[in-house]
Design a protein around this motif. Structure first.
Motif, mmCIF file in Angstrom:
data_model
loop_
_atom_site.group_PDB
_atom_site.id
_atom_site.type_symbol
_atom_site.label_atom_id
_atom_site.label_comp_id
_atom_site.label_asym_id
_atom_site.label_seq_id
_atom_site.Cartn_x
_atom_site.Cartn_y
_atom_site.Cartn_z
ATOM 1 N N VAL A 4 0.865 -1.172 0.000
ATOM 2 C CA VAL A 4 0.000 0.000 0.000
ATOM 3 C C VAL A 4 0.905 1.227 0.000
ATOM 4 C CG1 VAL A 4 -1.814 1.275 1.183
ATOM 5 C CG2 VAL A 4 -1.754 -1.212 1.348
ATOM 6 N N SER A 5 0.698 2.156 -0.891
ATOM 7 C CA SER A 5 1.610 3.295 -1.038
ATOM 8 C C SER A 5 1.244 4.443 -0.097
ATOM 9 C CB SER A 5 1.606 3.777 -2.497
ATOM 10 O OG SER A 5 2.087 2.775 -3.352
ATOM 11 N N GLU A 149 -7.023 10.891 11.112
ATOM 12 C CA GLU A 149 -7.112 9.854 10.092
ATOM 13 C C GLU A 149 -6.192 8.715 10.530
ATOM 14 O OE1 GLU A 149 -5.969 9.003 5.406
ATOM 15 O OE2 GLU A 149 -5.537 10.963 6.306
ATOM 16 N N TYR A 150 -6.737 7.505 10.595
ATOM 17 C CA TYR A 150 -5.951 6.340 10.994
ATOM 18 C C TYR A 150 -5.743 5.425 9.786
ATOM 19 C CZ TYR A 150 -6.543 7.578 15.906
ATOM 20 O OH TYR A 150 -6.503 8.228 17.116
ATOM 21 N N LEU A 151 -4.504 5.034 9.577
ATOM 22 C CA LEU A 151 -4.154 4.061 8.543
ATOM 23 C C LEU A 151 -3.899 2.749 9.276
ATOM 24 C CD1 LEU A 151 -1.657 6.318 6.543
ATOM 25 C CD2 LEU A 151 -4.148 6.131 6.273
ATOM 26 N N LEU A 152 -4.821 1.822 9.173
ATOM 27 C CA LEU A 152 -4.789 0.618 10.000
ATOM 28 C C LEU A 152 -4.386 -0.595 9.184
ATOM 29 C CD1 LEU A 152 -8.069 1.250 12.030
ATOM 30 C CD2 LEU A 152 -5.722 1.919 12.604
ATOM 31 N N LEU A 153 -3.410 -1.336 9.707
ATOM 32 C CA LEU A 153 -2.881 -2.506 9.022
ATOM 33 C C LEU A 153 -3.156 -3.761 9.837
ATOM 34 C CD1 LEU A 153 0.622 -1.106 7.944
ATOM 35 C CD2 LEU A 153 -1.535 -1.043 6.677
ATOM 36 N N ASP A 154 -3.466 -4.849 9.141
ATOM 37 C CA ASP A 154 -3.686 -6.120 9.837
ATOM 38 C C ASP A 154 -2.865 -7.256 9.246
ATOM 39 O OD1 ASP A 154 -5.083 -6.450 7.488
ATOM 40 O OD2 ASP A 154 -7.059 -6.365 8.440
ATOM 41 N N ILE A 159 4.752 -0.238 2.863
ATOM 42 C CA ILE A 159 4.024 1.020 2.734
ATOM 43 C C ILE A 159 4.725 2.002 1.807
ATOM 44 C CG2 ILE A 159 2.932 0.731 4.982
ATOM 45 C CD1 ILE A 159 4.906 2.830 6.078
ATOM 46 N N GLY A 160 5.863 1.614 1.281
ATOM 47 C CA GLY A 160 6.625 2.399 0.330
ATOM 48 C C GLY A 160 7.867 1.626 -0.031
ATOM 49 N N PRO A 161 8.612 2.077 -1.042
ATOM 50 C CA PRO A 161 9.823 1.349 -1.437
ATOM 51 C C PRO A 161 10.807 1.211 -0.274
ATOM 52 C CG PRO A 161 9.282 3.068 -3.031
ATOM 53 C CD PRO A 161 8.390 3.289 -1.853
ATOM 54 N N GLY A 162 11.150 -0.011 0.090
ATOM 55 C CA GLY A 162 12.111 -0.232 1.162
ATOM 56 C C GLY A 162 11.604 0.137 2.538
#
Length: 252
Positions: A4-5, A149-154, A159-162
């Protein structure tokens, strides 16, 4: 691994932020409290964790008693400079310059400044954000989730290159760790409290939310670090902390 970018560009600088020193009563262990500032090639600035609540600057002992932390140990060093705003200023970065706040988990020495960055989203594990309140400390839960704003990962996510977020629960329900690929240093693994110190595998994971899961993710992270030959920065390693470069010095 999911992609995800959320980050523009790749990591170029890693600054270790000094959020103070703490001594554990049970074993006398002196631990550094750390956060991180990450620069990217696109000019973004990412803050990882926020140290203690600012009330500790005025009254470290009284705040410890209020939160019940004095039963666990003592704050040895927590000066005005050991808070995010002041640590960022050492490398000429302002609070308003932060593009993303990453919370590895929400214990007292990581979550104190959670609400102090109103202009950027907060990235964290979905499991941690699902809690009624941030964990903070024992039965003390004075903080509310700020309106952000929450960016939630499960799941494990690039989240980007490297720049990879790893789900490593055990110490906390939503504990995450971070992998970075830096231009000169190469692979870097920021374990956060998924691995407090290398000896934790022998000392045990007492106090963890799930000790069995904490052990499993300790092994997983160390295996990943070995495979990639990563430079590992542990969450609270007494031996490593004095050797780390602190901002305004950095790893590139």
């Amino acid at each position: 691994m999911k992609t995800v970018s959320y980050i523009k560009g790749s990591p170029t600088e890693l600054h270790v932020l000094d959020f103070g020193l703490f001594q554990v009563h049970a074993n006398g262990r002196i631990i550094g409290i750390c956060g991180f500032l990450i620069h990217t090639s696109a000019g973004q600035k990412i803050l990882v964790d926020t140290g203690y609540h600012r009330k500790y600057a005025a009254d470290p002992h009284g705040s410890s008693v209020e939160d019940g932390m004095d039963k666990f140990g003592d704050i040895l060093k927590l000066d005005p400079v050991n808070f995010p705003k002041e640590q960022l200023a050492l490398s000429s970065v302002d609070v308003s310059d932060i593009d993303l706040l990453i919370m590895t988990h929400t214990h007292i020495d990581h979550v104190g400044g959670l609400a102090d960055f109103p202009d950027c989203p907060i990235l964290m594990s979905r499991a941690e954000r699902a809690l009624d309140k941030p964990l903070y400390w024992g039965d003390a839960q004075p903080l509310e989730w700020p309106d952000r704003e929450y960016l939630l990962l499960d799941e494990d996510t690039e989240i980007g290159p490297g720049f990879r977020i790893l789900q490593t629960p055990g110490h906390a329900p939503g504990q995450i760790s971070i992998e970075l690929d830096l231009p000169e240093t190469g692979p870097v693994l920021l374990t956060s409290d998924a691995i407090s110190r290398p000896s934790e595998i022998d000392d045990g994971f007492g106090g963890s939310w799930d000790e069995e899961l904490a052990h499993k993710n300790f092994v997983r992270l160390m295996d990943r670090a070995k495979e990639t030959e990563a430079f590992v920065i542990f969450g609270h390693s007494p031996d490593q902390w004095p050797t780390l470069r602190k901002t305004p010095e950095f790893y590139s």
